[in-house]
Design an enzyme around this catalytic site. Structure first.
Site, PDB file in Angstrom:
ATOM      1  N   CYS A  39     -93.428  -4.144  43.969  1.00 13.75           N
ATOM      2  CA  CYS A  39     -92.768  -3.421  42.881  1.00 13.75           C
ATOM      3  C   CYS A  39     -93.619  -2.273  42.356  1.00 13.75           C
ATOM      4  CB  CYS A  39     -92.416  -4.368  41.731  1.00 13.75           C
ATOM      5  SG  CYS A  39     -93.849  -5.094  40.930  1.00 13.75           S
ATOM      6  N   CYS A  70     -93.966  -7.498  32.757  1.00 14.11           N
ATOM      7  CA  CYS A  70     -95.132  -6.642  32.563  1.00 14.11           C
ATOM      8  C   CYS A  70     -96.182  -7.329  31.696  1.00 14.11           C
ATOM      9  CB  CYS A  70     -94.708  -5.321  31.934  1.00 14.11           C
ATOM     10  SG  CYS A  70     -93.609  -4.336  32.986  1.00 14.11           S
TER      11      CYS A  70
END
Length: 319
Positions: free
Chosen positions: A54, A131
């Site tokens: 990613c 995150c």
């Protein structure tokens, strides 16, 4: 750019002002050199963590006082989205002044909470919570390096999702720390299962040792077992404990529903009959008091929620 503008399909207004500020102006971005560490007589730790699939990656720099194990300086470099930068910036700041063992207590929940503008307003949309999990994970990598031990001694580093390089320990912690209830939530928080999807359940293109559906079921069962308001334990509670458990469900689950129409409900008493059924007596106030459905649909809803949350052996009546 206005917070109402769309970026990647996500509204800016879903991000807190603190997140937006740290996206644009991170306070702890940078490196610590070996020369600086030598001058400070500290130990330099450089830890990397990320997922190539990613594009998110973080490098954490710690300057640690070897006599006290305290982190006297911390910086980072993040390669990825703005949310990753904001979360890592906050996490880095939270490390300062703490010992290496103390920072291991920091979780992604703590990082996200510090980024909120208000206690009851999430700092980021659910799909960006991974995150803060990445920021949480790099702490463990740095701690293992400083202690000179294998990461497996801090975390069970069995990789569940090879695409996003998400470990079993990270997924279990995410479920517990964030009270996750679905595989979709796990993917939002960790990115596990978001790519080839073969780690979600058996039958994918590649056989796995662990599957998200099984991990979720196992952890949720463990959480329910230790939850003092779970169905497993409710029948064995004292009356006082039952009152507290029912009051919590009324406050957290039912009152917000009734308040939307100007109504309210109050627990009057709890009794038990010889067959073991718990009888809960309630009273209405506000708009609910005169509402025709308060003794039918509303009552059935309240009983349904209490049975789902606490015990099937519950009946509710109105005084």
């Amino acid at each position: 750019m206005a917070k109402t503008d769309l970026i990647g399909g996500v509204l800016w207004e879903q991000y807190s002002d603190k997140v937006v500020e740290r996206m644009n102006n991170p306070e702890n971005f940078g490196e610590i050199s070996q020369e600086e560490a030598d001058k400070a007589a500290g130990e330099l730790i450089i830890a990397d963590h990320g997922a190539e699939s990613c594009g998110d990656a973080v490098r954490l720099f710690w300057l640690v006082d070897p006599e006290t194990d305290k982190i006297i300086k911390a910086t980072f470099k993040s390669f990825g989205c703005g949310t990753a930068i904001a979360a890592t910036d906050m996490m880095t700041e939270m490390c300062l002044g703490k010992t290496v063992d103390e920072v291991l207590e920091i979780t992604n929940v703590d990082v996200e909470a510090e980024l909120r503008d208000a206690p009851d307003e999430p700092a980021v949309p659910p799909q960006k919570m991974h995150c803060s999990v990445m920021a949480y994970d790099v702490i463990k990598v740095a701690a293992a390096l400083y202690k000179g031990i294998d990461l497996s001694e801090i975390e069970n580093e069995n990789i569940v999702c090879p695409c996003a390089q998400v470990s079993l320990g990270t997924i279990e912690d995410a479920i517990k720390n964030n009270d996750l209830k679905t595989v979709e939530e796990i993917t939002n928080y960790t990115k596990a299962g978001g790519f080839c999807k073969s780690c979600i359940k058996p039958g994918g293109h590649e056989k796995r040792k662990y599957y998200l559906v099984d991990i979720l079921e196992k952890v949720r069962k463990e959480m329910e077992k230790h939850d003092p308001t779970s169905k497993v334990d409710f029948e064995d509670m004292s009356i006082v404990a039952k009152v507290k458990a029912v009051d919590k469900i009324l406050s957290d689950e039912i009152l917000p529903i009734l308040a939307g129409d100007g109504g309210s409900v109050e627990l009057l008493n709890i009794t038990e009959d010889k067959s073991g059924v718990t009888q809960i007596c309630i009273s209405y106030s506000g708009a609910c008091k005169a509402c025709p459905s308060s003794h039918t649909g509303t009552l059935q809803l309240i009983q349904k929620i209490l049975r789902e949350k606490l015990s099937d052996q519950i009946t509710v009546k109105v005084k």
